[in-house]
Design a protein around this motif. Structure first.
Motif, mmCIF file in Angstrom:
data_model
loop_
_atom_site.group_PDB
_atom_site.id
_atom_site.type_symbol
_atom_site.label_atom_id
_atom_site.label_comp_id
_atom_site.label_asym_id
_atom_site.label_seq_id
_atom_site.Cartn_x
_atom_site.Cartn_y
_atom_site.Cartn_z
ATOM 1 N N LYS A 1 0.829 -1.211 0.000
ATOM 2 C CA LYS A 1 0.000 0.000 0.000
ATOM 3 C C LYS A 1 0.863 1.260 0.000
ATOM 4 O O LYS A 1 0.624 2.176 -0.794
ATOM 5 C CB LYS A 1 -0.933 -0.001 1.204
ATOM 6 C CG LYS A 1 -1.828 1.230 1.262
ATOM 7 C CD LYS A 1 -2.938 1.069 2.244
ATOM 8 C CE LYS A 1 -3.854 2.256 2.278
ATOM 9 N NZ LYS A 1 -4.402 2.647 0.988
ATOM 10 N N GLU B 1 -3.576 5.513 -2.049
ATOM 11 C CA GLU B 1 -4.077 6.442 -1.041
ATOM 12 C C GLU B 1 -5.569 6.225 -0.851
ATOM 13 O O GLU B 1 -6.329 6.268 -1.809
ATOM 14 C CB GLU B 1 -3.810 7.881 -1.469
ATOM 15 C CG GLU B 1 -2.332 8.203 -1.557
ATOM 16 C CD GLU B 1 -2.071 9.635 -1.989
ATOM 17 O OE1 GLU B 1 -3.004 10.451 -1.981
ATOM 18 O OE2 GLU B 1 -0.911 9.912 -2.340
ATOM 19 N N SER B 2 -5.959 5.986 0.366
ATOM 20 C CA SER B 2 -7.370 5.814 0.692
ATOM 21 C C SER B 2 -7.946 7.171 1.065
ATOM 22 O O SER B 2 -7.368 7.897 1.876
ATOM 23 C CB SER B 2 -7.540 4.844 1.859
ATOM 24 O OG SER B 2 -6.958 3.600 1.549
ATOM 25 N N GLU B 3 -9.081 7.494 0.470
ATOM 26 C CA GLU B 3 -9.697 8.791 0.748
ATOM 27 C C GLU B 3 -10.401 8.821 2.097
ATOM 28 O O GLU B 3 -10.595 9.876 2.673
ATOM 29 C CB GLU B 3 -10.667 9.155 -0.375
ATOM 30 C CG GLU B 3 -9.945 9.409 -1.685
ATOM 31 C CD GLU B 3 -10.887 9.800 -2.802
ATOM 32 O OE1 GLU B 3 -12.042 10.182 -2.528
ATOM 33 O OE2 GLU B 3 -10.461 9.714 -3.956
ATOM 34 N N ASN B 4 -10.794 7.634 2.596
ATOM 35 C CA ASN B 4 -11.460 7.572 3.894
ATOM 36 C C ASN B 4 -11.268 6.173 4.478
ATOM 37 O O ASN B 4 -10.715 5.283 3.826
ATOM 38 C CB ASN B 4 -12.948 7.927 3.761
ATOM 39 C CG ASN B 4 -13.652 7.070 2.729
ATOM 40 O OD1 ASN B 4 -13.568 5.848 2.757
ATOM 41 N ND2 ASN B 4 -14.354 7.714 1.798
ATOM 42 N N PHE B 5 -11.716 6.015 5.695
ATOM 43 C CA PHE B 5 -11.535 4.740 6.400
ATOM 44 C C PHE B 5 -12.272 3.607 5.692
ATOM 45 O O PHE B 5 -11.763 2.496 5.598
ATOM 46 C CB PHE B 5 -12.019 4.878 7.850
ATOM 47 C CG PHE B 5 -11.766 3.646 8.669
ATOM 48 C CD1 PHE B 5 -10.479 3.299 9.045
ATOM 49 C CD2 PHE B 5 -12.819 2.827 9.057
ATOM 50 C CE1 PHE B 5 -10.236 2.158 9.797
ATOM 51 C CE2 PHE B 5 -12.590 1.677 9.813
ATOM 52 C CZ PHE B 5 -11.290 1.349 10.183
ATOM 53 N N PHE B 6 -13.466 3.871 5.164
ATOM 54 C CA PHE B 6 -14.247 2.854 4.464
ATOM 55 C C PHE B 6 -13.478 2.337 3.246
ATOM 56 O O PHE B 6 -13.439 1.128 3.000
ATOM 57 C CB PHE B 6 -15.607 3.421 4.043
ATOM 58 C CG PHE B 6 -16.475 2.434 3.326
ATOM 59 C CD1 PHE B 6 -17.064 1.381 4.015
ATOM 60 C CD2 PHE B 6 -16.693 2.555 1.962
ATOM 61 C CE1 PHE B 6 -17.863 0.454 3.349
ATOM 62 C CE2 PHE B 6 -17.482 1.636 1.292
ATOM 63 C CZ PHE B 6 -18.070 0.585 1.990
ATOM 64 N N GLU B 7 -12.870 3.232 2.500
ATOM 65 C CA GLU B 7 -12.087 2.835 1.326
ATOM 66 C C GLU B 7 -10.894 1.968 1.740
ATOM 67 O O GLU B 7 -10.552 1.002 1.059
ATOM 68 C CB GLU B 7 -11.612 4.088 0.585
ATOM 69 C CG GLU B 7 -11.034 3.798 -0.781
ATOM 70 C CD GLU B 7 -10.678 5.069 -1.519
ATOM 71 O OE1 GLU B 7 -9.477 5.436 -1.524
ATOM 72 O OE2 GLU B 7 -11.591 5.703 -2.079
ATOM 73 N N LEU B 8 -10.262 2.321 2.853
ATOM 74 C CA LEU B 8 -9.149 1.531 3.379
ATOM 75 C C LEU B 8 -9.618 0.118 3.735
ATOM 76 O O LEU B 8 -8.947 -0.865 3.414
ATOM 77 C CB LEU B 8 -8.546 2.211 4.607
ATOM 78 C CG LEU B 8 -7.477 1.424 5.364
ATOM 79 C CD1 LEU B 8 -6.225 1.266 4.520
ATOM 80 C CD2 LEU B 8 -7.156 2.118 6.681
ATOM 81 N N ILE B 9 -10.773 0.008 4.385
ATOM 82 C CA ILE B 9 -11.317 -1.297 4.775
ATOM 83 C C ILE B 9 -11.644 -2.134 3.539
ATOM 84 O O ILE B 9 -11.353 -3.341 3.507
ATOM 85 C CB ILE B 9 -12.558 -1.127 5.681
ATOM 86 C CG1 ILE B 9 -12.157 -0.477 7.003
ATOM 87 C CG2 ILE B 9 -13.285 -2.439 5.906
ATOM 88 C CD1 ILE B 9 -11.138 -1.253 7.809
#
Length: 146
Positions: free
Chosen positions: A68, A75-83
């Motif tokens: 990653k 790059e994840s824009e938010n926590f949901f995207e990271l999950i």
């Protein structure tokens, strides 16, 4: 540092930097996998399944962070995207874990190859499969509208 930057520039021009850095961190993940596998087997006298499972989990966690941050620079824009990204990563690593485990049982139990050599062969196959999974399905570059 000068030689590193020259090497990196040449590799980027040939569009090979991502593959090189993936193989570098994949090699480190393989070292993590090997060390923990043999440590679990020898220090705790665990069987092939348990040793391989523990080493797989440690290598997957190591690989997610390195892939990653440094390989695909996702790059994840938010926590949901990271999950979601982590979930896809785990899903495809479970697929490669099945490949790893199947090959280990085939080589060690059926073909009676020493587990060191079996582990080495399976890790080459798994690293290639994981690169393809990561590149094609997990860390896809996002087309950003400017």
């Amino acid at each position: 540092m000068k030689y590193y930057l020259q090497f990196k520039t040449k590799m980027k021009r040939r569009h090979l930097w991502e593959v090189f850095i993936y193989l570098f961190f994949g090699g480190l993940a393989t070292v993590v996998n090997f060390v923990i596998y043999f440590f679990a087997r020898d220090a705790f006298n665990l069987n092939l399944f348990n040793s391989n499972s523990i080493s797989w989990l440690a290598a997957v966690l190591f690989a997610f962070v390195t892939n990653k941050l440094w390989v695909f620079k996702s790059e994840s824009e938010n926590f949901f995207e990271l999950i979601i990204e982590f979930g896809k990563f785990i899903f495809y690593r479970i697929v490669s874990y099945g490949l790893d485990m199947g090959m280990m049982f085939l080589f060690v139990d059926s073909l009676e190859i020493a587990d060191f050599w079996a582990k080495l062969i399976t890790q080459v196959v798994v690293v290639i499969a994981n690169y393809l999974f990561s590149k094609l399905f997990i860390f896809k570059s996002k087309d950003k509208v400017v």
